[in-house]
Design a protein around this motif. Structure first.
Motif, PDB file in Angstrom:
ATOM      1  N   UNK A  85       0.554  -0.822  -0.182  1.00  0.00           N
ATOM      2  CA  UNK A  85      -0.015  -0.329  -0.047  1.00  0.00           C
ATOM      3  C   UNK A  85       0.764   1.203  -0.105  1.00  0.00           C
ATOM      4  N   UNK A  86       0.683   2.375  -0.929  1.00  0.00           N
ATOM      5  CA  UNK A  86       1.126   3.798  -1.289  1.00  0.00           C
ATOM      6  C   UNK A  86       2.507   3.636  -1.793  1.00  0.00           C
ATOM      7  N   UNK A  87       2.858   2.293  -2.126  1.00  0.00           N
ATOM      8  CA  UNK A  87       4.023   1.957  -2.964  1.00  0.00           C
ATOM      9  C   UNK A  87       4.999   1.474  -2.577  1.00  0.00           C
ATOM     10  N   UNK A  88       5.788   0.554  -3.896  1.00  0.00           N
ATOM     11  CA  UNK A  88       7.049   0.094  -3.655  1.00  0.00           C
ATOM     12  C   UNK A  88       7.544   0.220  -5.254  1.00  0.00           C
ATOM     13  N   UNK A  89       8.771   0.900  -5.121  1.00  0.00           N
ATOM     14  CA  UNK A  89      10.071   1.824  -5.852  1.00  0.00           C
ATOM     15  C   UNK A  89      10.932   0.810  -6.763  1.00  0.00           C
ATOM     16  N   UNK A  90      10.350   0.914  -8.070  1.00  0.00           N
ATOM     17  CA  UNK A  90      11.382   0.637  -8.547  1.00  0.00           C
ATOM     18  C   UNK A  90      12.570   1.124  -9.618  1.00  0.00           C
ATOM     19  N   UNK A  91      13.760   1.280  -9.205  1.00  0.00           N
ATOM     20  CA  UNK A  91      14.533   2.098 -10.140  1.00  0.00           C
ATOM     21  C   UNK A  91      15.655   1.106 -10.988  1.00  0.00           C
ATOM     22  N   UNK A  92      15.533   2.105 -12.129  1.00  0.00           N
ATOM     23  CA  UNK A  92      15.860   1.609 -13.437  1.00  0.00           C
ATOM     24  C   UNK A  92      17.043   2.791 -14.415  1.00  0.00           C
ATOM     25  N   UNK A  93      18.154   2.330 -14.938  1.00  0.00           N
ATOM     26  CA  UNK A  93      18.949   2.913 -15.677  1.00  0.00           C
ATOM     27  C   UNK A  93      18.643   2.598 -17.057  1.00  0.00           C
ATOM     28  N   UNK A  94      18.895   3.592 -18.391  1.00  0.00           N
ATOM     29  CA  UNK A  94      18.595   3.665 -19.332  1.00  0.00           C
ATOM     30  C   UNK A  94      20.172   4.172 -19.895  1.00  0.00           C
ATOM     31  N   UNK A  95      20.053   2.880 -20.654  1.00  0.00           N
ATOM     32  CA  UNK A  95      22.323   2.598 -21.651  1.00  0.00           C
ATOM     33  C   UNK A  95      21.382   2.767 -22.919  1.00  0.00           C
ATOM     34  N   UNK A  96      21.700   4.243 -23.323  1.00  0.00           N
ATOM     35  CA  UNK A  96      21.335   5.001 -24.604  1.00  0.00           C
ATOM     36  C   UNK A  96      22.454   4.215 -25.553  1.00  0.00           C
ATOM     37  N   UNK A  97      22.307   4.947 -27.141  1.00  0.00           N
ATOM     38  CA  UNK A  97      23.450   3.929 -28.128  1.00  0.00           C
ATOM     39  C   UNK A  97      23.939   5.849 -28.745  1.00  0.00           C
ATOM     40  N   UNK A  98      23.796   6.709 -27.689  1.00  0.00           N
ATOM     41  CA  UNK A  98      24.291   7.799 -28.029  1.00  0.00           C
ATOM     42  C   UNK A  98      23.874   8.993 -29.008  1.00  0.00           C
ATOM     43  N   UNK A  99      22.968   8.543 -29.503  1.00  0.00           N
ATOM     44  CA  UNK A  99      22.014   8.733 -31.033  1.00  0.00           C
ATOM     45  C   UNK A  99      21.201   9.737 -30.671  1.00  0.00           C
ATOM     46  N   UNK A 100      20.188   9.158 -29.083  1.00  0.00           N
ATOM     47  CA  UNK A 100      19.132   9.721 -28.958  1.00  0.00           C
ATOM     48  C   UNK A 100      18.780   9.363 -27.319  1.00  0.00           C
ATOM     49  N   UNK A 101      18.041  10.618 -26.288  1.00  0.00           N
ATOM     50  CA  UNK A 101      17.884  10.377 -25.174  1.00  0.00           C
ATOM     51  C   UNK A 101      16.874   9.492 -25.541  1.00  0.00           C
ATOM     52  N   UNK A 102      17.386   7.832 -24.571  1.00  0.00           N
ATOM     53  CA  UNK A 102      15.893   6.984 -24.618  1.00  0.00           C
ATOM     54  C   UNK A 102      15.735   7.479 -23.130  1.00  0.00           C
ATOM     55  N   UNK A 103      14.078   7.495 -23.668  1.00  0.00           N
ATOM     56  CA  UNK A 103      12.795   6.986 -22.771  1.00  0.00           C
ATOM     57  C   UNK A 103      12.239   6.116 -22.713  1.00  0.00           C
ATOM     58  N   UNK A 104      11.122   6.434 -21.438  1.00  0.00           N
ATOM     59  CA  UNK A 104       9.803   4.945 -21.292  1.00  0.00           C
ATOM     60  C   UNK A 104       8.741   5.552 -21.910  1.00  0.00           C
ATOM     61  N   UNK A 105       7.928   3.868 -22.309  1.00  0.00           N
ATOM     62  CA  UNK A 105       6.721   4.554 -23.291  1.00  0.00           C
ATOM     63  C   UNK A 105       5.871   3.675 -23.024  1.00  0.00           C
ATOM     64  N   UNK A 106       4.600   4.105 -24.021  1.00  0.00           N
ATOM     65  CA  UNK A 106       3.197   3.521 -23.813  1.00  0.00           C
ATOM     66  C   UNK A 106       3.170   2.121 -22.552  1.00  0.00           C
ATOM     67  N   UNK A 107       3.386   2.620 -21.538  1.00  0.00           N
ATOM     68  CA  UNK A 107       2.939   1.468 -20.318  1.00  0.00           C
ATOM     69  C   UNK A 107       2.653   1.069 -19.412  1.00  0.00           C
TER      70      UNK A 107
END
Length: 371
Positions: A113-135
């Motif tokens: 209740x009220x939340x469990x935090x799940x941290x993450x990192x996104x390793x990019x390819x140097x061409x564009x900023x990696x983003x999370x979409x369509x969750x």
């Protein structure tokens, strides 16, 4: 029987669930009346500031209105790059192409209740900023996650100091053709310059030469065709393996002179106007526990000079443009990095000037032995 039912209800309603999570998460205390109710699971995406084309950070907050639940599936797409699971102790992460699926890992992965935090990192390819979409979580949209057509507003949080951005891109710095078969490539250093391990120079898409990051940002490219345009790119690579590319630029070699053509006479030989008062000294400095050395070259300013060429042990190592090199005393003073040269190593140094359309004679060669 009536009394035992009352006791049982009291025991259930007063139950307190305490969850202690590891570093990077939050501890929550949940009190609920019906721990068996598994419905009402939701999630929220929070992204950190300071994202780059190489790295981004964020976290999901998974919530359950009715208490702990062990059955949920959170899915989303990455615009680019690779998902890095910072909480393998509570969730399993699986990436297939751009699609990522998160599922809880046993009791430790149950959403509180009220939340469990799940941290993450996104390793990019140097061409564009990696983003999370369509969750989505169990088929329900995730708050703060874009559909892929828009960028979610990031939550202002400090950038993780353990995941710094890569180097800035180097820039072309007046590269030019030296003659019909060679080009002198020069570039402005990337920042932070102290973290640059090496620079790679690409000619027409192929690696031509690699130069250590602590040396002068310039190289000569030889064995080229006359009157031909070549495309160059300089890549900076830092000690962490991250890199950045310059914009591609083009330099054309000079047309080849023909001695039998009276309209294009061969260039005149050196006329004795070599740089005057030529001196070479040595100096050293410390960087990250290493002792690095310079050859400190110096000579007198000359009128009509466009650039100078310095040769070390018979090879051209660098060129200086005259307006940039002069100081108020009328002298040219420049450090020439030679890296971790060992004591006893010898260097033979000489200089000539491009003056009035031709190269002058070289100065008298000086030998410097590292102390």
């Amino acid at each position: 029987m009536y009394t035992s039912r009352i006791k049982k209800r009291l025991a259930v309603s007063c139950t307190a669930v305490v969850v202690l999570t590891t570093a990077g998460s939050i501890a929550y205390a949940a009190t609920h009346d019906n721990p068996e109710n598994q419905s009402g699971v939701s999630a929220e995406l929070r992204t950190d500031t300071g994202a780059s084309a190489w790295w981004a950070n964020g976290r999901f907050i998974v919530k359950s209105e009715s208490g702990a639940t062990g059955d949920w599936k959170l899915q989303f797409d990455l615009s680019a790059g690779t998902y890095q699971n910072n909480r393998p102790d509570i969730v399993d992460a699986k990436q297939e192409g751009k699609r990522v699926t998160l599922t809880p890992k046993g009791e430790g992965g149950k959403a509180q209740t009220w939340g469990t935090e799940i941290g993450f990192g996104l390793s990019g390819d140097g061409k564009q900023v990696p983003k999370v979409e369509g969750c989505s979580i169990n088929g329900t949209d995730v708050k703060g996650c874009s559909s892929g057509d828009e960028t979610p507003e990031p939550t202002p949080t400090p950038t993780d100091p353990e995941t710094p951005a890569g180097p800035t891109a180097p820039e072309n710095d007046r590269s030019f053709a030296m003659d019909h078969a060679s080009i002198h490539v020069m570039w402005k250093r990337s920042e932070p310059s102290a973290s640059i391990k090496e620079y790679e120079v690409y000619k027409d898409g192929a690696l031509a030469v690699t130069r250590a990051g602590n040396l002068s940002p310039m190289v000569n490219i030889y064995d080229l065709k006359p009157d031909t345009a070549y495309k160059f790119k300089v890549r900076a690579k830092d000690n962490a393996g991250k890199f950045a590319d310059s914009a591609e630029f083009e330099v054309r070699t000079l047309a080849e002179s023909k001695p039998d053509d009276p309209t294009t006479p061969p260039p005149p030989p050196g006329n004795g106007d070599s740089p005057a008062d030529f001196k070479v000294n040595q100096s050293s400095y410390s960087d990250a526990g290493r002792t690095l050395r310079n050859l400190d070259v110096e000579w007198k300013q000359q009128a009509g000079v466009e650039r100078f060429e310095v040769q070390v042990n018979g090879k051209t190592t660098t060129l200086y443009f005259a307006p940039d090199a002069f100081d108020k005393s009328g002298l040219v003073r420049q450090p020439l990095p030679i890296g971790e040269a060992k004591s006893g190593a010898s260097f033979k140094v000489k200089v000539r000037a491009w003056v009035n359309g031709h190269w002058s004679d070289f100065t008298h060669e000086q030998t410097v032995t590292i102390r």
